[in-house]
Design a protein around this motif. Structure first.
Motif, PDB file in Angstrom:
ATOM      1  N   VAL A 328     -60.505  -6.643 -25.404  1.00  0.00           N
ATOM      2  CA  VAL A 328     -59.891  -7.686 -24.572  1.00  0.00           C
ATOM      3  C   VAL A 328     -59.384  -7.087 -23.263  1.00  0.00           C
ATOM      4  O   VAL A 328     -59.586  -7.654 -22.175  1.00  0.00           O
ATOM      5  CB  VAL A 328     -58.747  -8.382 -25.333  1.00  0.00           C
ATOM      6  N   VAL A 329     -58.730  -5.925 -23.334  1.00  0.00           N
ATOM      7  CA  VAL A 329     -58.220  -5.273 -22.127  1.00  0.00           C
ATOM      8  C   VAL A 329     -59.360  -4.914 -21.180  1.00  0.00           C
ATOM      9  O   VAL A 329     -59.270  -5.103 -19.958  1.00  0.00           O
ATOM     10  CB  VAL A 329     -57.417  -4.010 -22.502  1.00  0.00           C
ATOM     11  N   ALA A 330     -60.467  -4.410 -21.736  1.00  0.00           N
ATOM     12  CA  ALA A 330     -61.565  -3.917 -20.912  1.00  0.00           C
ATOM     13  C   ALA A 330     -62.432  -5.023 -20.344  1.00  0.00           C
ATOM     14  O   ALA A 330     -62.984  -4.887 -19.240  1.00  0.00           O
ATOM     15  CB  ALA A 330     -62.434  -2.952 -21.727  1.00  0.00           C
ATOM     16  N   THR A 331     -62.563  -6.156 -21.059  1.00  0.00           N
ATOM     17  CA  THR A 331     -63.526  -7.182 -20.642  1.00  0.00           C
ATOM     18  C   THR A 331     -62.909  -8.541 -20.375  1.00  0.00           C
ATOM     19  O   THR A 331     -63.575  -9.402 -19.782  1.00  0.00           O
ATOM     20  CB  THR A 331     -64.592  -7.372 -21.733  1.00  0.00           C
ATOM     21  N   SER A 332     -61.680  -8.777 -20.835  1.00  0.00           N
ATOM     22  CA  SER A 332     -61.009 -10.084 -20.758  1.00  0.00           C
ATOM     23  C   SER A 332     -61.677 -11.137 -21.634  1.00  0.00           C
ATOM     24  O   SER A 332     -61.338 -12.321 -21.548  1.00  0.00           O
ATOM     25  CB  SER A 332     -60.946 -10.583 -19.309  1.00  0.00           C
ATOM     26  N   GLU A 333     -62.613 -10.745 -22.465  1.00  0.00           N
ATOM     27  CA  GLU A 333     -63.243 -11.700 -23.373  1.00  0.00           C
ATOM     28  C   GLU A 333     -62.220 -12.167 -24.397  1.00  0.00           C
ATOM     29  O   GLU A 333     -61.473 -11.363 -24.960  1.00  0.00           O
ATOM     30  CB  GLU A 333     -64.438 -11.075 -24.083  1.00  0.00           C
ATOM     31  N   ALA A 334     -62.180 -13.468 -24.665  1.00  0.00           N
ATOM     32  CA  ALA A 334     -61.178 -14.019 -25.576  1.00  0.00           C
ATOM     33  C   ALA A 334     -61.796 -15.016 -26.548  1.00  0.00           C
ATOM     34  O   ALA A 334     -61.172 -16.000 -26.934  1.00  0.00           O
ATOM     35  CB  ALA A 334     -60.062 -14.689 -24.788  1.00  0.00           C
ATOM     36  N   ARG A 335     -63.042 -14.750 -26.953  1.00  0.00           N
ATOM     37  CA  ARG A 335     -63.717 -15.632 -27.892  1.00  0.00           C
ATOM     38  C   ARG A 335     -63.933 -14.920 -29.221  1.00  0.00           C
ATOM     39  O   ARG A 335     -63.876 -13.704 -29.295  1.00  0.00           O
ATOM     40  CB  ARG A 335     -65.072 -16.068 -27.331  1.00  0.00           C
ATOM     41  N   GLY A 336     -64.209 -15.721 -30.270  1.00  0.00           N
ATOM     42  CA  GLY A 336     -64.585 -15.172 -31.556  1.00  0.00           C
ATOM     43  C   GLY A 336     -63.563 -14.179 -32.092  1.00  0.00           C
ATOM     44  O   GLY A 336     -62.367 -14.476 -32.204  1.00  0.00           O
ATOM     45  N   PHE A 337     -64.033 -12.964 -32.406  1.00  0.00           N
ATOM     46  CA  PHE A 337     -63.155 -11.932 -32.939  1.00  0.00           C
ATOM     47  C   PHE A 337     -61.973 -11.646 -32.026  1.00  0.00           C
ATOM     48  O   PHE A 337     -60.905 -11.247 -32.473  1.00  0.00           O
ATOM     49  CB  PHE A 337     -63.930 -10.612 -33.104  1.00  0.00           C
ATOM     50  N   TYR A 338     -62.159 -11.837 -30.736  1.00  0.00           N
ATOM     51  CA  TYR A 338     -61.180 -11.353 -29.756  1.00  0.00           C
ATOM     52  C   TYR A 338     -60.091 -12.370 -29.413  1.00  0.00           C
ATOM     53  O   TYR A 338     -59.080 -12.017 -28.828  1.00  0.00           O
ATOM     54  CB  TYR A 338     -61.924 -10.915 -28.493  1.00  0.00           C
ATOM     55  N   ARG A 339     -60.281 -13.642 -29.785  1.00  0.00           N
ATOM     56  CA  ARG A 339     -59.296 -14.667 -29.442  1.00  0.00           C
ATOM     57  C   ARG A 339     -57.903 -14.355 -29.975  1.00  0.00           C
ATOM     58  O   ARG A 339     -56.906 -14.507 -29.247  1.00  0.00           O
ATOM     59  CB  ARG A 339     -59.759 -16.040 -29.946  1.00  0.00           C
ATOM     60  N   PRO A 340     -57.766 -13.869 -31.238  1.00  0.00           N
ATOM     61  CA  PRO A 340     -56.409 -13.595 -31.740  1.00  0.00           C
ATOM     62  C   PRO A 340     -55.697 -12.474 -30.984  1.00  0.00           C
ATOM     63  O   PRO A 340     -54.474 -12.354 -31.071  1.00  0.00           O
ATOM     64  CB  PRO A 340     -56.652 -13.208 -33.200  1.00  0.00           C
ATOM     65  N   PHE A 341     -56.444 -11.647 -30.258  1.00  0.00           N
ATOM     66  CA  PHE A 341     -55.856 -10.501 -29.567  1.00  0.00           C
ATOM     67  C   PHE A 341     -55.617 -10.783 -28.081  1.00  0.00           C
ATOM     68  O   PHE A 341     -55.119  -9.919 -27.365  1.00  0.00           O
ATOM     69  CB  PHE A 341     -56.773  -9.287 -29.710  1.00  0.00           C
ATOM     70  N   ALA A 342     -55.977 -11.985 -27.620  1.00  0.00           N
ATOM     71  CA  ALA A 342     -55.938 -12.268 -26.190  1.00  0.00           C
ATOM     72  C   ALA A 342     -54.517 -12.336 -25.630  1.00  0.00           C
ATOM     73  O   ALA A 342     -54.279 -11.977 -24.479  1.00  0.00           O
ATOM     74  CB  ALA A 342     -56.681 -13.576 -25.904  1.00  0.00           C
ATOM     75  N   LYS A 343     -53.559 -12.778 -26.442  1.00  0.00           N
ATOM     76  CA  LYS A 343     -52.202 -12.958 -25.917  1.00  0.00           C
ATOM     77  C   LYS A 343     -51.482 -11.632 -25.707  1.00  0.00           C
ATOM     78  O   LYS A 343     -50.816 -11.429 -24.697  1.00  0.00           O
ATOM     79  CB  LYS A 343     -51.398 -13.857 -26.864  1.00  0.00           C
ATOM     80  N   ARG A 344     -51.605 -10.722 -26.662  1.00  0.00           N
ATOM     81  CA  ARG A 344     -50.865  -9.457 -26.593  1.00  0.00           C
ATOM     82  C   ARG A 344     -51.775  -8.280 -26.946  1.00  0.00           C
ATOM     83  O   ARG A 344     -51.543  -7.565 -27.913  1.00  0.00           O
ATOM     84  CB  ARG A 344     -49.667  -9.485 -27.549  1.00  0.00           C
ATOM     85  N   PRO A 345     -52.821  -8.050 -26.175  1.00  0.00           N
ATOM     86  CA  PRO A 345     -53.754  -6.971 -26.544  1.00  0.00           C
ATOM     87  C   PRO A 345     -53.116  -5.587 -26.527  1.00  0.00           C
ATOM     88  O   PRO A 345     -53.407  -4.759 -27.387  1.00  0.00           O
ATOM     89  CB  PRO A 345     -54.861  -7.092 -25.496  1.00  0.00           C
ATOM     90  N   TRP A 346     -52.234  -5.318 -25.533  1.00  0.00           N
ATOM     91  CA  TRP A 346     -51.606  -4.003 -25.475  1.00  0.00           C
ATOM     92  C   TRP A 346     -50.685  -3.773 -26.667  1.00  0.00           C
ATOM     93  O   TRP A 346     -50.632  -2.672 -27.225  1.00  0.00           O
ATOM     94  CB  TRP A 346     -50.823  -3.848 -24.165  1.00  0.00           C
ATOM     95  N   GLN A 347     -49.970  -4.814 -27.072  1.00  0.00           N
ATOM     96  CA  GLN A 347     -49.094  -4.677 -28.236  1.00  0.00           C
ATOM     97  C   GLN A 347     -49.918  -4.440 -29.499  1.00  0.00           C
ATOM     98  O   GLN A 347     -49.556  -3.613 -30.335  1.00  0.00           O
ATOM     99  CB  GLN A 347     -48.243  -5.934 -28.397  1.00  0.00           C
ATOM    100  N   ALA A 348     -51.059  -5.161 -29.627  1.00  0.00           N
ATOM    101  CA  ALA A 348     -51.922  -4.973 -30.789  1.00  0.00           C
ATOM    102  C   ALA A 348     -52.453  -3.547 -30.840  1.00  0.00           C
ATOM    103  O   ALA A 348     -52.484  -2.908 -31.898  1.00  0.00           O
ATOM    104  CB  ALA A 348     -53.075  -5.970 -30.752  1.00  0.00           C
ATOM    105  N   MET A 349     -52.846  -2.998 -29.683  1.00  0.00           N
ATOM    106  CA  MET A 349     -53.348  -1.630 -29.634  1.00  0.00           C
ATOM    107  C   MET A 349     -52.254  -0.624 -29.999  1.00  0.00           C
ATOM    108  O   MET A 349     -52.501   0.334 -30.741  1.00  0.00           O
ATOM    109  CB  MET A 349     -53.898  -1.332 -28.241  1.00  0.00           C
ATOM    110  N   ARG A 350     -51.059  -0.855 -29.475  1.00  0.00           N
ATOM    111  CA  ARG A 350     -49.949   0.047 -29.756  1.00  0.00           C
ATOM    112  C   ARG A 350     -49.636   0.069 -31.249  1.00  0.00           C
ATOM    113  O   ARG A 350     -49.455   1.131 -31.855  1.00  0.00           O
ATOM    114  CB  ARG A 350     -48.723  -0.370 -28.956  1.00  0.00           C
TER     115      ARG A 350
END
Length: 381
Positions: A328-350
């Motif tokens: 999500v951070v690298a591409t801004s894609e927010a569909r499918g697998f990536y939608r749940p991570f779109a709001k707080r991607p940095w927090q999810a990675m941390r």
């Protein structure tokens, strides 16, 4: 010298001119072996097993013929020269002469992994061609390769996640000896090589097991890809445990990556995954062998360590949470697998880096992603 240890499933050369054949077919009243075109009656045993021994050599071709005359490949076939719908081929796994015979592996903390699809890695799309390219990966600092699934599937090209003969390397990629040459080349470059295996389902085409072993599956517990596998059945458990031991022993893979273990459903105790991990640990005591899981339900117990820091079951887990957040951070894609991570991607990675998993309040619960994963697998297959 041929191994004289008779395995539960499949065909094994027991001497220079003899072989032993076994099939679990509890729905059948009679089964015949068709070896090089000649029929041989198989002896019925308790529990739905059929077996026969006879004169045979490496390279001989055979089928199992059901009571209605249908001929099927050995579900534990070691090679399919004509693809998933053709006859099975007897293989002598003792004949290959290993060049890196003294290889004992590397510790997991040294793993810098490159995922590799044999069909896409080179223009030729073969094991031998991939072996010739490995020095480039070694020069780049790669210390481990993870090969995407190679189990035989219908057709010539695919992602490999819809395999139907889990013991047979896909014939388009090459022979079993060609795959061994790829592993040998990796070890010669001081590189580990892991195999991605799929124990949660069979592909939708070319799987003959339901015709003669309906108890292999449990239709009341569907997965996103069809009926679940009945791991409560002893014969079924042995099919997959022996498969893991087979890849690690006969091919000398340094480890396995188990696909979608959240879809491996087993109500017996101990769980299939625990039994598999234990047998692997007990069998390969003189080598560094690694087991990696992909588990959408984030079961920490599968990757826990013992009090002394040793591995209890599995070496590591596939970190989907970190990958999805980074994507999500690298591409801004927010569909499918990536939608749940779109709001707080940095927090999810941390959280994924510090805890191994992202917190449930950061992302959707894994169960809600299963439908999307099913669509992904159908595209890959």
């Amino acid at each position: 010298m041929h191994s004289r240890v008779r395995k539960t499933w499949g065909a094994d050369l027991t001497s220079g001119d003899d072989a032993h054949f076994r099939l679990w077919a509890p729905d059948e009243r009679a089964v015949r072996l068709i070896l090089n075109g000649a029929p041989h009656a198989m002896r019925a045993l308790d529990g739905g097993w059929f077996e026969v021994s006879g004169r045979a050599r490496a390279g001989d071709r055979y089928w199992f013929e059901l009571s209605d005359g249908t001929r099927v490949a050995d579900p534990a076939s070691r090679a399919q020269a004509e693809g998933a719908s053709g006859p099975s081929v007897l293989v002598d796994h003792s004949a290959y002469e290993w060049k890196a015979a003294s290889w004992r592996g590397r510790p997991w903390e040294e793993a810098i992994i490159s995922e590799l699809h044999v069909g896409c890695f080179t223009p030729e799309g073969t094991f031998r061609a991939a072996a010739r390219r490995l020095p480039h990966l070694a020069e780049a600092g790669i210390t481990a390769i993870e090969i995407m699934p190679v189990a035989e599937f219908p057709g010539s090209r695919g992602w490999g996640y819809d395999g139907v003969l889990p013991y047979a390397p896909h014939h388009v990629y090459g022979t079993p000896d060609d795959l061994k040459a790829l592993i040998d080349a990796a070890h010669g470059l001081d590189m580990m090589i892991l195999l991605d295996v799929v124990y949660n389902h069979f592909g939708p085409e070319g799987n003959s097991l339901p015709r003669y072993a309906s108890r292999f599956f449990n239709g009341d517990r569907p997965t996103p890809w069809g009926a679940s596998i009945a791991f409560e059945e002893p014969a079924v458990r042995r099919f997959f445990i022996e498969n893991a031991l087979y890849w690690l022993r006969d091919f000398r893979f340094d480890g396995l990556r188990l696909d979608a273990t959240d879809q491996i459903r087993d109500t017996s105790e101990p769980h299939f995954l625990a039994v598999l991990a234990r047998e692997v640990r007990e069998t390969f005591v003189d080598r560094s062998v690694h087991l990696v899981i992909e588990d959408a339900t984030r079961r920490r117990k599968l990757v826990r360590r013992n009090g002394d820091g040793s591995i209890a079951h599995f070496t590591a887990g596939w970190n989907d949470d970190f990958h999805h957040g980074l994507h999500v951070v690298a591409t801004s894609e927010a569909r499918g697998f990536y939608r749940p991570f779109a709001k707080r991607p940095w927090q999810a990675m941390r959280e994924a880096m510090t805890e191994g998993f992202a917190a449930s309040e950061t992302t959707e619960k894994p169960a809600r992603l299963i439908g999307r994963k099913a669509r992904c697998h159908r595209r890959r297959g």
